[in-house]
Design a protein around this motif. Structure first.
Motif, PDB file in Angstrom:
ATOM      1  N   ASP A  30      -1.749   0.984   0.319  1.00 44.32           N
ATOM      2  CA  ASP A  30      -2.603   2.078   0.801  1.00 44.32           C
ATOM      3  C   ASP A  30      -2.724   2.036   2.318  1.00 44.32           C
ATOM      4  O   ASP A  30      -2.676   3.079   2.992  1.00 44.32           O
ATOM      5  CB  ASP A  30      -4.000   1.991   0.169  1.00 44.32           C
ATOM      6  N   ALA A  31      -2.886   0.838   2.865  1.00 46.30           N
ATOM      7  CA  ALA A  31      -3.014   0.694   4.315  1.00 46.30           C
ATOM      8  C   ALA A  31      -1.708   1.072   5.012  1.00 46.30           C
ATOM      9  O   ALA A  31      -1.710   1.782   6.027  1.00 46.30           O
ATOM     10  CB  ALA A  31      -3.413  -0.734   4.667  1.00 46.30           C
ATOM     11  N   LEU A  32      -0.583   0.623   4.484  1.00 45.66           N
ATOM     12  CA  LEU A  32       0.709   0.938   5.095  1.00 45.66           C
ATOM     13  C   LEU A  32       0.999   2.441   5.053  1.00 45.66           C
ATOM     14  O   LEU A  32       1.542   3.014   6.003  1.00 45.66           O
ATOM     15  CB  LEU A  32       1.824   0.176   4.384  1.00 45.66           C
ATOM     16  N   ARG A  33       0.619   3.095   3.962  1.00 50.32           N
ATOM     17  CA  ARG A  33       0.856   4.536   3.833  1.00 50.32           C
ATOM     18  C   ARG A  33      -0.016   5.338   4.800  1.00 50.32           C
ATOM     19  O   ARG A  33       0.327   6.465   5.168  1.00 50.32           O
ATOM     20  CB  ARG A  33       0.610   4.977   2.391  1.00 50.32           C
ATOM     21  N   ALA A  34      -1.152   4.765   5.189  1.00 54.10           N
ATOM     22  CA  ALA A  34      -2.047   5.457   6.125  1.00 54.10           C
ATOM     23  C   ALA A  34      -1.662   5.212   7.579  1.00 54.10           C
ATOM     24  O   ALA A  34      -2.126   5.923   8.470  1.00 54.10           O
ATOM     25  CB  ALA A  34      -3.490   5.000   5.893  1.00 54.10           C
ATOM     26  N   ALA A  35      -0.809   4.216   7.815  1.00 54.75           N
ATOM     27  CA  ALA A  35      -0.427   3.862   9.182  1.00 54.75           C
ATOM     28  C   ALA A  35       0.522   4.899   9.766  1.00 54.75           C
ATOM     29  O   ALA A  35       1.305   5.530   9.055  1.00 54.75           O
ATOM     30  CB  ALA A  35       0.220   2.478   9.199  1.00 54.75           C
ATOM     31  N   GLU A  36       0.447   5.088  11.084  1.00 51.32           N
ATOM     32  CA  GLU A  36       1.358   5.995  11.780  1.00 51.32           C
ATOM     33  C   GLU A  36       2.456   5.193  12.458  1.00 51.32           C
ATOM     34  O   GLU A  36       2.265   4.036  12.830  1.00 51.32           O
ATOM     35  CB  GLU A  36       0.594   6.819  12.818  1.00 51.32           C
ATOM     36  N   GLY A  37       3.608   5.811  12.656  1.00 54.54           N
ATOM     37  CA  GLY A  37       4.706   5.153  13.333  1.00 54.54           C
ATOM     38  C   GLY A  37       5.662   4.504  12.347  1.00 54.54           C
ATOM     39  O   GLY A  37       5.483   4.559  11.128  1.00 54.54           O
ATOM     40  N   ASP A  38       6.694   3.876  12.890  1.00 51.61           N
ATOM     41  CA  ASP A  38       7.705   3.218  12.058  1.00 51.61           C
ATOM     42  C   ASP A  38       7.389   1.752  11.811  1.00 51.61           C
ATOM     43  O   ASP A  38       7.793   1.185  10.808  1.00 51.61           O
ATOM     44  CB  ASP A  38       9.084   3.327  12.714  1.00 51.61           C
ATOM     45  N   LYS A  39       6.686   1.125  12.769  1.00 50.45           N
ATOM     46  CA  LYS A  39       6.392  -0.297  12.663  1.00 50.45           C
ATOM     47  C   LYS A  39       4.908  -0.578  12.840  1.00 50.45           C
ATOM     48  O   LYS A  39       4.175   0.226  13.427  1.00 50.45           O
ATOM     49  CB  LYS A  39       7.188  -1.085  13.722  1.00 50.45           C
TER      50      LYS A  39
END
Length: 368
Positions: free
Chosen positions: A326-335
């Motif tokens: 869930d946290a990774l899906r909410a993050a912006e950018g590639d890395k």
């Protein structure tokens, strides 16, 4: 009472306010939309006693008045009319008749006498934010708001504005999400908005909103968001919100920079082995220039490696795959940068540069 209006404009207005129609209420009128006819305009209102939405469109009107109409019938008949110009009339028995080209239909409306007034909020206490920024802030934090009604304050999101910084914060006890933006607002604001209202606001904001502005007004009990002539009124949640700043780590012992898609895909593979009967934390071993991921359940096992730029101490830690995904899906950018302070300290996820968002995930102790 008679009025004419454009089908497309009316359909959009009905769709917007319908988000606040009560599904089931002891006040039957709240299961409909209140229509107020005034010279040259129609005002549509829906209210479920927690959130209300009001908007106004232009119309050719005769007389003035108000009534309540079934949200479903109003929406469906309007949407299915064969032409753009629609005529409405309401007789003394509150029967609403709709005509468009060769199509005519009618159904019963209700009196607006029992429809409660929307709360009022003083517009003097207000600030503005770009609609696109507000949508981004909601979308990046709402996943972390609690769904547990035993602590109502955590089913909402904190708006924390102070010293030119706007933080939107959500927490559920296992994770925390913070989204930060600079703001021209010189005043201080601290209040908690229900997640349900924020999700509706995010939906109302179009992806191509550009530099359009949302005006936000609040008092001690309610808040109003103005989005393109649509007003969303919500109650505020009462209670003491968690002092989220105390949860943010002061430093870190280990940092891994990695590709969001690589880690997300790896965790999605792991999720195939996890269900309600077969639960297991993800084991994560950070050392060298890689993040080694493993999981074992009654269904099977998996061992995987995700490339990463690591620094600091080696660490082995466990976590819930869904919370991390869930946290990774909410993050912006590639890395992202993922920081660790040992096997039983909170995991911190940040953008590659700066701190426009901070996501925290609680670890799980690994057996052995």
């Amino acid at each position: 009472m008679k009025f004419n209006c454009n089908k497309t404009e009316l359909s959009e207005a009905i769709g917007n306010v319908s988000r606040a129609v009560s599904v089931k209420s002891t006040i039957p009128a709240l299961e409909g939309i209140k229509v107020k006819v005034s010279p040259g305009s129609l005002e549509l209102t829906a209210y479920n006693l927690e959130m209300g939405i009001r908007t106004t469109i232009g119309a050719q009107t005769q007389d003035s008045g108000e009534f309540v109409v079934s949200a479903r019938l109003f929406s469906e008949f309007t949407r299915r009319m064969p032409a753009e110009d629609i005529s409405f009339s309401i007789d003394e028995n509150l029967v609403i008749s709709i005509s468009c080209s060769a199509t005519e239909c009618s159904f019963s409306a209700m009196s607006a006498e029992e429809y409660p007034e929307l709360p009022t909020v003083d517009s003097e206490r207000s600030f503005t934010v770009k609609q696109s920024i507000l949508k981004s802030m909601i979308n990046q934090t709402s996943y972390a708001a609690s769904v547990n009604e035993s602590k109502p304050i955590f089913t909402g999101e904190l708006f924390d504005i102070e010293n030119g910084s706007f933080n939107m914060v959500a927490i559920d006890g296992f994770r925390l999400a913070i989204r930060n933006e600079n703001t021209d607002c010189s005043d201080s604001y601290h209040f908690v908005v229900p997640k349900k209202a924020l999700l509706e606001i995010s939906t109302l904001i179009k992806d191509d909103s550009g530099d359009k502005i949302c005006t936000i007004c609040n008092n001690d009990r309610h808040i109003i968001f103005e989005i393109n002539n649509v007003f969303v009124i919500s109650r505020l949640l009462e209670g003491s919100f968690h002092n989220y700043r105390l949860s943010i780590p002061n430093g870190f012992k280990t940092e891994a920079v990695l590709n969001i898609k690589d880690l997300s895909t790896c965790l999605e593979r792991c999720s195939l082995l996890i269900d309600d009967k077969n639960k297991s934390p993800i084991s994560c071993d950070i050392s060298g220039n890689s993040m080694k991921i493993s999981c074992r359940t009654g269904i099977g096992k998996i061992n995987d490696t995700v490339p990463a730029e690591t620094s600091g101490e080696a660490v082995k830690i466990g976590f819930n795959h869904k919370l991390m995904l869930d946290a990774l899906r909410a993050a912006e950018g590639d890395k992202v940068r993922i920081r660790f302070n040992g096997a039983m300290k909170v995991i911190e996820i940040l953008p590659l540069e700066g701190e426009s968002f901070i996501f925290l995930v609680m670890p799980i102790q690994l057996k052995g």
